[in-house]
Design a protein around this motif. Structure first.
Motif, PDB file in Angstrom:
ATOM      1  N   PHE A  83      36.433  45.044  30.358  1.00 15.84           N
ATOM      2  CA  PHE A  83      36.891  46.182  31.150  1.00 15.84           C
ATOM      3  C   PHE A  83      36.940  45.819  32.633  1.00 15.84           C
ATOM      4  O   PHE A  83      37.924  46.115  33.326  1.00 15.84           O
ATOM      5  CB  PHE A  83      35.963  47.382  30.918  1.00 15.84           C
ATOM      6  CG  PHE A  83      36.302  48.564  31.764  1.00 15.84           C
ATOM      7  CD1 PHE A  83      37.378  49.387  31.454  1.00 15.84           C
ATOM      8  CD2 PHE A  83      35.553  48.860  32.892  1.00 15.84           C
ATOM      9  CE1 PHE A  83      37.695  50.477  32.247  1.00 15.84           C
ATOM     10  CE2 PHE A  83      35.856  49.946  33.693  1.00 15.84           C
ATOM     11  CZ  PHE A  83      36.934  50.753  33.367  1.00 15.84           C
ATOM     12  N   LYS A  84      35.885  45.149  33.109  1.00 20.84           N
ATOM     13  CA  LYS A  84      35.836  44.764  34.518  1.00 20.84           C
ATOM     14  C   LYS A  84      36.932  43.756  34.857  1.00 20.84           C
ATOM     15  O   LYS A  84      37.556  43.846  35.922  1.00 20.84           O
ATOM     16  CB  LYS A  84      34.472  44.177  34.855  1.00 20.84           C
ATOM     17  CG  LYS A  84      33.359  45.211  34.875  1.00 20.84           C
ATOM     18  CD  LYS A  84      32.012  44.574  35.151  1.00 20.84           C
ATOM     19  CE  LYS A  84      30.905  45.623  35.104  1.00 20.84           C
ATOM     20  NZ  LYS A  84      29.584  45.014  35.341  1.00 20.84           N
ATOM     21  N   ILE A  85      37.175  42.809  33.971  1.00 20.63           N
ATOM     22  CA  ILE A  85      38.229  41.813  34.202  1.00 20.63           C
ATOM     23  C   ILE A  85      39.590  42.486  34.265  1.00 20.63           C
ATOM     24  O   ILE A  85      40.402  42.176  35.145  1.00 20.63           O
ATOM     25  CB  ILE A  85      38.191  40.715  33.121  1.00 20.63           C
ATOM     26  CG1 ILE A  85      36.957  39.834  33.320  1.00 20.63           C
ATOM     27  CG2 ILE A  85      39.472  39.871  33.142  1.00 20.63           C
ATOM     28  CD1 ILE A  85      36.681  38.887  32.163  1.00 20.63           C
ATOM     29  N   ASP A  86      39.861  43.408  33.351  1.00 14.99           N
ATOM     30  CA  ASP A  86      41.135  44.137  33.381  1.00 14.99           C
ATOM     31  C   ASP A  86      41.308  44.880  34.700  1.00 14.99           C
ATOM     32  O   ASP A  86      42.382  44.861  35.303  1.00 14.99           O
ATOM     33  CB  ASP A  86      41.226  45.121  32.220  1.00 14.99           C
ATOM     34  CG  ASP A  86      41.414  44.461  30.879  1.00 14.99           C
ATOM     35  OD1 ASP A  86      41.774  43.262  30.838  1.00 14.99           O
ATOM     36  OD2 ASP A  86      41.197  45.137  29.849  1.00 14.99           O
ATOM     37  N   LYS A  87      40.237  45.524  35.151  1.00 17.51           N
ATOM     38  CA  LYS A  87      40.290  46.271  36.404  1.00 17.51           C
ATOM     39  C   LYS A  87      40.561  45.329  37.585  1.00 17.51           C
ATOM     40  O   LYS A  87      41.389  45.630  38.456  1.00 17.51           O
ATOM     41  CB  LYS A  87      38.975  47.017  36.610  1.00 17.51           C
ATOM     42  CG  LYS A  87      38.961  47.936  37.799  1.00 17.51           C
ATOM     43  CD  LYS A  87      37.647  48.706  37.864  1.00 17.51           C
ATOM     44  CE  LYS A  87      37.609  49.599  39.080  1.00 17.51           C
ATOM     45  NZ  LYS A  87      36.345  50.337  39.175  1.00 17.51           N
ATOM     46  N   MET A  88      39.893  44.183  37.602  1.00 13.46           N
ATOM     47  CA  MET A  88      40.096  43.229  38.695  1.00 13.46           C
ATOM     48  C   MET A  88      41.503  42.638  38.664  1.00 13.46           C
ATOM     49  O   MET A  88      42.111  42.422  39.724  1.00 13.46           O
ATOM     50  CB  MET A  88      39.048  42.117  38.626  1.00 13.46           C
ATOM     51  CG  MET A  88      37.677  42.580  39.069  1.00 13.46           C
ATOM     52  SD  MET A  88      36.477  41.241  39.236  1.00 13.46           S
ATOM     53  CE  MET A  88      36.016  40.999  37.541  1.00 13.46           C
ATOM     54  N   GLU A  89      42.047  42.384  37.480  1.00 16.71           N
ATOM     55  CA  GLU A  89      43.415  41.875  37.386  1.00 16.71           C
ATOM     56  C   GLU A  89      44.408  42.874  37.979  1.00 16.71           C
ATOM     57  O   GLU A  89      45.344  42.489  38.681  1.00 16.71           O
ATOM     58  CB  GLU A  89      43.782  41.569  35.937  1.00 16.71           C
ATOM     59  CG  GLU A  89      43.134  40.304  35.410  1.00 16.71           C
ATOM     60  CD  GLU A  89      43.421  40.063  33.945  1.00 16.71           C
ATOM     61  OE1 GLU A  89      43.768  41.016  33.201  1.00 16.71           O
ATOM     62  OE2 GLU A  89      43.294  38.899  33.516  1.00 16.71           O
ATOM     63  N   LYS A  90      44.205  44.152  37.704  1.00 17.67           N
ATOM     64  CA  LYS A  90      45.074  45.178  38.269  1.00 17.67           C
ATOM     65  C   LYS A  90      44.941  45.239  39.788  1.00 17.67           C
ATOM     66  O   LYS A  90      45.938  45.384  40.506  1.00 17.67           O
ATOM     67  CB  LYS A  90      44.759  46.546  37.651  1.00 17.67           C
ATOM     68  CG  LYS A  90      45.180  46.650  36.206  1.00 17.67           C
ATOM     69  CD  LYS A  90      44.748  47.967  35.592  1.00 17.67           C
ATOM     70  CE  LYS A  90      45.063  47.983  34.104  1.00 17.67           C
ATOM     71  NZ  LYS A  90      44.556  49.181  33.456  1.00 17.67           N
ATOM     72  N   MET A  91      43.713  45.095  40.264  1.00 13.80           N
ATOM     73  CA  MET A  91      43.491  45.117  41.708  1.00 13.80           C
ATOM     74  C   MET A  91      44.159  43.912  42.375  1.00 13.80           C
ATOM     75  O   MET A  91      44.781  44.051  43.438  1.00 13.80           O
ATOM     76  CB  MET A  91      41.994  45.130  42.012  1.00 13.80           C
ATOM     77  CG  MET A  91      41.302  46.427  41.621  1.00 13.80           C
ATOM     78  SD  MET A  91      39.500  46.326  41.709  1.00 13.80           S
ATOM     79  CE  MET A  91      39.277  46.288  43.472  1.00 13.80           C
ATOM     80  N   ILE A  92      44.039  42.754  41.765  1.00 11.84           N
ATOM     81  CA  ILE A  92      44.662  41.546  42.320  1.00 11.84           C
ATOM     82  C   ILE A  92      46.176  41.698  42.336  1.00 11.84           C
ATOM     83  O   ILE A  92      46.842  41.351  43.316  1.00 11.84           O
ATOM     84  CB  ILE A  92      44.229  40.294  41.529  1.00 11.84           C
ATOM     85  CG1 ILE A  92      42.758  40.000  41.809  1.00 11.84           C
ATOM     86  CG2 ILE A  92      45.099  39.083  41.883  1.00 11.84           C
ATOM     87  CD1 ILE A  92      42.152  38.958  40.888  1.00 11.84           C
ATOM     88  N   PHE A  93      46.736  42.219  41.254  1.00 15.09           N
ATOM     89  CA  PHE A  93      48.182  42.440  41.195  1.00 15.09           C
ATOM     90  C   PHE A  93      48.612  43.379  42.314  1.00 15.09           C
ATOM     91  O   PHE A  93      49.575  43.121  43.027  1.00 15.09           O
ATOM     92  CB  PHE A  93      48.573  43.013  39.836  1.00 15.09           C
ATOM     93  CG  PHE A  93      50.033  43.349  39.729  1.00 15.09           C
ATOM     94  CD1 PHE A  93      50.966  42.349  39.500  1.00 15.09           C
ATOM     95  CD2 PHE A  93      50.473  44.660  39.866  1.00 15.09           C
ATOM     96  CE1 PHE A  93      52.317  42.655  39.409  1.00 15.09           C
ATOM     97  CE2 PHE A  93      51.822  44.971  39.779  1.00 15.09           C
ATOM     98  CZ  PHE A  93      52.745  43.961  39.549  1.00 15.09           C
ATOM     99  N   PRO A 132      51.169  50.521  39.586  1.00 15.40           N
ATOM    100  CA  PRO A 132      51.811  50.920  38.320  1.00 15.40           C
ATOM    101  C   PRO A 132      50.830  51.714  37.470  1.00 15.40           C
ATOM    102  O   PRO A 132      49.615  51.515  37.560  1.00 15.40           O
ATOM    103  CB  PRO A 132      52.147  49.591  37.668  1.00 15.40           C
ATOM    104  CG  PRO A 132      51.206  48.613  38.269  1.00 15.40           C
ATOM    105  CD  PRO A 132      50.943  49.099  39.658  1.00 15.40           C
ATOM    106  N   HIS A 133      51.338  52.583  36.690  1.00 17.39           N
ATOM    107  CA  HIS A 133      50.509  53.388  35.803  1.00 17.39           C
ATOM    108  C   HIS A 133      50.507  52.751  34.429  1.00 17.39           C
ATOM    109  O   HIS A 133      51.557  52.529  33.837  1.00 17.39           O
ATOM    110  CB  HIS A 133      51.013  54.830  35.725  1.00 17.39           C
ATOM    111  CG  HIS A 133      50.974  55.509  37.043  1.00 17.39           C
ATOM    112  ND1 HIS A 133      49.822  56.025  37.571  1.00 17.39           N
ATOM    113  CD2 HIS A 133      51.924  55.718  37.995  1.00 17.39           C
ATOM    114  CE1 HIS A 133      50.070  56.549  38.752  1.00 17.39           C
ATOM    115  NE2 HIS A 133      51.333  56.381  39.028  1.00 17.39           N
TER     116      HIS A 133
END
Length: 69
Positions: free
Chosen positions: A35-45, A67-68
Motif C-alpha cells: 500500500f505504501k509503495i503504491d502511494k509513493m509511486e503515485k506521489m512520484i508520478f 489522476p483519479h
C-alpha cells in the motif's frame, strides 16, 4: 502411542502454530508495504508531472490535478 511420540507430535503442533502466526504477521507487513509503495509511486508520478525543466515546482496555477485511480 508411546509418551515420546506424543511429546514429539505436541512439539510439532506448537511449531506449526508458531509458523502460521509468523506467516500471518509477515503477510500483514507485506500488504502494508505494498500500500505504501503504491502511494509513493503515485506521489512520484505527480511530482514528475509538476516539475519544470529547471527542477523547480510549477506554480499552483499551472499544476495538473492528480489522476483519479
Amino acid at each position: 502411542m508411546n509418551e515420546n511420540t506424543e511429546e514429539r507430535i505436541i512439539e510439532l503442533e506448537r511449531t506449526v502454530a508458531d509458523l502460521d502466526r509468523t506467516l500471518k504477521d509477515l503477510n500483514q507487513i507485506v500488504a502494508e508495504q505494498s500500500f505504501k509503495i503504491d502511494k509513493m509511486e503515485k506521489m512520484i508520478f505527480y511530482l514528475a508531472q509538476n516539475f519544470d525543466t529547471s527542477g523547480s515546482i510549477k506554480p499552483l496555477s499551472e499544476e495538473v490535478p492528480p489522476p483519479h485511480y
